[in-house]
Design an enzyme around this catalytic site. Sequence first.
Site, PDB file in Angstrom:
ATOM      1  N   GLU A 172      20.683  32.283  26.109  1.00  0.00           N
ATOM      2  CA  GLU A 172      21.307  32.092  27.433  1.00  0.00           C
ATOM      3  C   GLU A 172      22.103  33.320  27.787  1.00  0.00           C
ATOM      4  OE1 GLU A 172      24.719  31.833  28.129  1.00  0.00           O
ATOM      5  OE2 GLU A 172      24.622  31.119  30.189  1.00  0.00           O
ATOM      6  N   ASP A 231      33.188  12.548  25.871  1.00  0.00           N
ATOM      7  CA  ASP A 231      33.064  11.162  26.329  1.00  0.00           C
ATOM      8  C   ASP A 231      32.411  11.111  27.709  1.00  0.00           C
ATOM      9  OD1 ASP A 231      36.249  10.208  24.835  1.00  0.00           O
ATOM     10  OD2 ASP A 231      34.212  10.158  24.023  1.00  0.00           O
TER      11      ASP A 231
HETATM   12  N1  DTR Z   1      27.680  32.203  31.895  1.00  0.00           N
HETATM   13  C1  DTR Z   1      28.323  31.332  30.927  1.00  0.00           C
HETATM   14  C2  DTR Z   1      29.795  31.125  31.238  1.00  0.00           C
HETATM   15  C3  DTR Z   1      30.038  30.676  32.614  1.00  0.00           C
HETATM   16  C4  DTR Z   1      30.639  31.421  33.552  1.00  0.00           C
HETATM   17  N2  DTR Z   1      30.733  30.663  34.698  1.00  0.00           N
HETATM   18  C5  DTR Z   1      30.177  29.461  34.491  1.00  0.00           C
HETATM   19  C6  DTR Z   1      30.031  28.355  35.302  1.00  0.00           C
HETATM   20  C7  DTR Z   1      29.392  27.220  34.793  1.00  0.00           C
HETATM   21  C8  DTR Z   1      28.921  27.193  33.484  1.00  0.00           C
HETATM   22  C9  DTR Z   1      29.087  28.336  32.665  1.00  0.00           C
HETATM   23  C10 DTR Z   1      29.725  29.441  33.190  1.00  0.00           C
HETATM   24  C11 DTR Z   1      28.217  31.931  29.558  1.00  0.00           C
HETATM   25  O1  DTR Z   1      28.805  32.986  29.333  1.00  0.00           O
HETATM   26  O2  DTR Z   1      27.538  31.318  28.698  1.00  0.00           O
HETATM   27 ZN    ZN Z   2      28.750  33.176  27.382  1.00  0.00          ZN
HETATM   28 ZN    ZN Z   3      27.944  29.799  27.727  1.00  0.00          ZN
END
Ligand code: DTR
Ligand code: ZN
Ligand code: ZN
Length: 444
Positions: A177, A312
């Site tokens: 990811e 939860d």
């Molecule tokens: N991109 C994700 C962290 C992240 C940043 N803004 C959001 C909003 C909603 C979910 C995740 C995120 C990471 O660094 O994995």
């Molecule tokens: Zn991240």
């Molecule tokens: Zn993340």
Amino acid sequence: MTLSVPRRTVAAAALALAGLLAPAVPVASAAAAAADQSAAPVTALAAPDIPLANVKAHLTELQSIATANGGNRAHGRAGYKASLDYVKAKLDAAGFTTTVQQFTSSGATGYNLIADWPGGDVNQTLMAGAHLDSVTSGAGINDNGSGSAAVLETALAVSRARLQPAKHLRFGWWGAEELGLVGSKYYVNNLPATERSKLSGYLNFDMIGSPNPGYFVYDDDPTIEQTFKDYFAGLGVATEIETEGDGRSDHASFKNVGIPVGGLFTGASRTKSAAQAQKWGGTSGQAFDRCYHSSCDSSTNINDTALDRNSDAVAHAIWTLSAGTTVPPGDVYENAADVAVPDNGAAVTSTVGVSGRTGNAPAALQVGVDIKHTWRGDLVVDLVAPDGTAYRLKNSSGSDSADNVVATYTVNASAEAANGDWKLRVQDVARYDTGYIDSWKLTF
Ligand code: DTR
Ligand code: ZN
Ligand code: ZN
Ligand code: CA
């Protein structure tokens, strides 16, 4: 042959007594319910509490994995595959059907883990997921051990509850990811359009235990959004709409092909405002997670209250959105007599006699196996139905030198008459190392 004595459980009465059914499905008696396999499932129940201690135990394991593998669990590194193997083993033992999907990114092999809970209408599949990889600079305990552990523990709670929801349940742990939603994009892109159309929704959990937490709900599908908002309202916890999320995590891969999405988030590098600190506590003017993508994103980088509440909330959404019902615990037929398995020799069997049931065995017959052995890769294990039909539970795998086979397998035995002598057949097909069948059981 050791006669197996079914340990019938007085189920519906116990549930009714526990006040868990409202309204309960009227049954003549618990025995009638247990004997009448066609008895309608009990009405939907509230989701169970997800034990924070269990979620944190997964985080402790993920931290240990990172520590043992160069300090991270990043794509292409040993720590990521070790994390996936940990999650997979838990799910296999709990009766899930797991699949590991490989892909390549930045010259390295990546892996997604998909786990299906047998049963439910596959044409209405509810999916929940989290990315399992960290960045290279740290263990990624909040980002995203928190989401991975909460989804894992919710899946295990589904198994413990023997949930039989109207919808089919699927869970996913994504690779890469942090490289740009690579694993979830690969999954969605390789899902045939006919399969995509069966996904009724995808719930995403990425950073749900931030040390200076906010309580953000994705503003995508309104039904999913409202389900989360209702849960937090029940706790008396205010929520805000997640405003930085679009495209920022794995739900985007699903949203981009028209699948309804939702999710939860406790914040990353943005700072908490004074108004938010007033509402949620914590420190204004400080980032929700000061260790975002840093080496300090370790076991101490978690707010327990946020992790507990969000775990939860994951379970609440799964139970609610899948129209989850819980059926009385099953009837168990067990044989605990030890049977020696000769080294590199003939197959042996242990028998369980089933009687007094009506019709065929279920499509999700649970086969619990406990075989002691000093090199489990030597073993081939089959379930043999009363008519002699064999169902392969485990193949030999020479390199698997670990001890013992302790697992629960789910077998579609709906073509088999329930009553009769069922056998567990075990054969050691390689020299050296040996063992014995300790016990095994069938749960209908
Ligand atoms: N991109 C994700 C962290 C992240 C940043 N803004 C959001 C909003 C909603 C979910 C995740 C995120 C990471 O660094 O994995
Ligand atoms: Zn991240
Ligand atoms: Zn993340
Ligand atoms: Ca052997």
